[in-house]
Design an enzyme around this catalytic site. Structure first.
Site, PDB file in Angstrom:
ATOM      1  N   GLY A   8     -37.510 -78.776  13.641  1.00 17.78           N
ATOM      2  CA  GLY A   8     -36.045 -78.885  13.654  1.00 17.78           C
ATOM      3  C   GLY A   8     -35.685 -79.979  14.614  1.00 17.78           C
ATOM      4  N   SER A  10     -35.514 -80.658  18.572  1.00 20.54           N
ATOM      5  CA  SER A  10     -35.895 -80.026  19.837  1.00 20.54           C
ATOM      6  C   SER A  10     -34.754 -80.004  20.857  1.00 20.54           C
ATOM      7  CB  SER A  10     -37.120 -80.729  20.425  1.00 20.54           C
ATOM      8  OG  SER A  10     -36.896 -82.116  20.510  1.00 20.54           O
ATOM      9  N   CYS A  38     -44.019 -79.304  15.159  1.00 20.87           N
ATOM     10  CA  CYS A  38     -43.081 -80.423  15.284  1.00 20.87           C
ATOM     11  C   CYS A  38     -42.125 -80.256  16.477  1.00 20.87           C
ATOM     12  CB  CYS A  38     -42.359 -80.583  13.950  1.00 20.87           C
ATOM     13  SG  CYS A  38     -41.893 -82.262  13.628  1.00 20.87           S
ATOM     14  N   ARG A  86     -41.882 -88.244  21.100  1.00 23.64           N
ATOM     15  CA  ARG A  86     -40.939 -87.784  20.048  1.00 23.64           C
ATOM     16  C   ARG A  86     -40.716 -88.891  19.025  1.00 23.64           C
ATOM     17  NH1 ARG A  86     -35.235 -86.109  21.702  1.00 23.64           N
ATOM     18  NH2 ARG A  86     -35.241 -85.497  19.530  1.00 23.64           N
ATOM     19  N   ILE A 122     -42.422 -85.030   9.342  1.00 25.27           N
ATOM     20  CA  ILE A 122     -40.985 -85.317   9.208  1.00 25.27           C
ATOM     21  C   ILE A 122     -40.457 -85.723  10.580  1.00 25.27           C
ATOM     22  CG2 ILE A 122     -38.732 -84.413   8.511  1.00 25.27           C
ATOM     23  CD1 ILE A 122     -40.328 -82.221   6.908  1.00 25.27           C
ATOM     24  N   ARG A 123     -40.211 -87.012  10.744  1.00 29.46           N
ATOM     25  CA  ARG A 123     -39.787 -87.552  12.051  1.00 29.46           C
ATOM     26  C   ARG A 123     -40.615 -86.893  13.172  1.00 29.46           C
ATOM     27  NH1 ARG A 123     -34.162 -86.932  13.405  1.00 29.46           N
ATOM     28  NH2 ARG A 123     -34.677 -88.541  14.915  1.00 29.46           N
ATOM     29  N   HIS A 133     -45.793 -80.083   9.347  1.00 27.42           N
ATOM     30  CA  HIS A 133     -45.116 -78.851   8.899  1.00 27.42           C
ATOM     31  C   HIS A 133     -46.013 -78.041   7.958  1.00 27.42           C
ATOM     32  CE1 HIS A 133     -40.917 -79.504  10.297  1.00 27.42           C
ATOM     33  NE2 HIS A 133     -41.417 -80.713  10.478  1.00 27.42           N
ATOM     34  N   GLU A 173     -45.616 -75.134   6.974  1.00 26.47           N
ATOM     35  CA  GLU A 173     -44.832 -74.154   6.196  1.00 26.47           C
ATOM     36  C   GLU A 173     -44.318 -74.736   4.878  1.00 26.47           C
ATOM     37  OE1 GLU A 173     -43.773 -75.886   8.680  1.00 26.47           O
ATOM     38  OE2 GLU A 173     -41.668 -76.415   8.443  1.00 26.47           O
TER      39      GLU A 173
HETATM   40  N1  GLN Z   1     -37.679 -85.388  15.655  1.00 26.80           N
HETATM   41  C1  GLN Z   1     -37.493 -84.006  15.938  1.00 26.80           C
HETATM   42  C2  GLN Z   1     -37.293 -83.754  17.432  1.00 26.80           C
HETATM   43  O1  GLN Z   1     -37.460 -84.638  18.199  1.00 26.80           O
HETATM   44  C3  GLN Z   1     -38.646 -83.173  15.455  1.00 26.80           C
HETATM   45  C4  GLN Z   1     -38.728 -83.269  13.973  1.00 26.80           C
HETATM   46  C5  GLN Z   1     -39.173 -82.031  13.283  1.00 26.80           C
HETATM   47  O2  GLN Z   1     -39.251 -80.949  13.870  1.00 26.80           O
HETATM   48  N2  GLN Z   1     -39.392 -82.146  12.000  1.00 26.80           N
HETATM   49  O3  GLN Z   1     -36.972 -82.671  17.804  1.00 26.80           O
END
Ligand code: GLN
Length: 207
Positions: free
Chosen positions: A47, A49, A79, A106, A133-134, A169, A171
């Site tokens: 998500g 952070s 993540c 990050r 994902i990022r 991820h 999940e």
């Molecule tokens: N880029 C998000 C962060 O810095 C982490 C991305 C993710 O949880 N998919 O919190």
């Protein structure tokens, strides 16, 4: 087996689905009341952070969760969850639980190329399709931290004592093997009074 899934923000529903699919009980942790009964394991989902960290502090859940992790509650963090566990972040002044002796970057793959899929070997499991994902990755790890997976020479999965942290991820999709490994370690740990003895056993067989 009761697994608490942090559910203040992010991709918690998919983790709940995985836990249920494997026959364990998932408890969504949304507010302080949900922490009155300590679960057997904890999942920190992906998500954002910064949002998760702020909500945990504002809601008054931060200290209890940090204490649980310090006391050895098994944790699977993905993540943003990895960012919450990290002792230091190389590109952010924030610090959260600080229970995992690693330095994390990050959004480490940049914003344009932030999302991708890779297949790589995961210790004790075999090849795993990993969705990033990022995502963050681990730039430096204490020698006591066990590396479970790397992608393009970047550390993307580690285990340290009671904590497993993943950049990707697990999940997403239908592959339940990482969650199964986590749940299995909970039951083995319960029987033997140690956490993650399952992966220790696996490792000694491989060497
Ligand atoms: N880029 C998000 C962060 O810095 C982490 C991305 C993710 O949880 N998919 O919190």
């Amino acid at each position: 087996m009761r697994v608490g899934v942090l559910a203040v923000q992010g991709a918690f529903a998919e983790h709940v689905r995985m836990v249920k699919k494997l026959g364990a009980t998932a408890v969504e942790l949304r507010r302080p009341d949900d922490l009155s009964d300590k679960p057997d394991g904890l999942i920190l989902p992906g998500g954002e952070s910064t949002v998760q960290g702020k909500l945990l502090r504002d809601l008054g859940m931060f200290a209890t969760l940090q204490q649980w992790i310090r006391d050895g509650l098994p944790v699977l963090a993905t993540c943003a969850g990895m960012i919450l566990l990290a002792r230091t972040l190389s590109n952010d002044r924030q610090r959260y639980f600080c229970t995992l002796p690693v330095q994390v970057r990050r959004n480490a793959y940049g914003r344009q190329l932030g999302s991708f899929i890779a297949t790589a070997p995961f210790q004790g499991i075999g090849n795993v399709r990993m969705t990033f994902i990022r995502a963050p990755y681990i730039e430096k790890a204490d020698p006591a931290v066990k590396i479970l997976a790397t992608v393009n020479e970047r550390i993307v999965a580690v285990r340290y004592r009671n904590q497993i942290a993943l950049s990707f991820h697990p999940e997403v999709g239908e592959d339940t093997r990482i969650h199964a490994l986590f749940l299995q370690s909970l039951s083995t740990g319960k029987e033997q009074g140690t956490v993650f003895s399952f992966s220790e056993k696996k490792r000694s067989k491989e060497t």
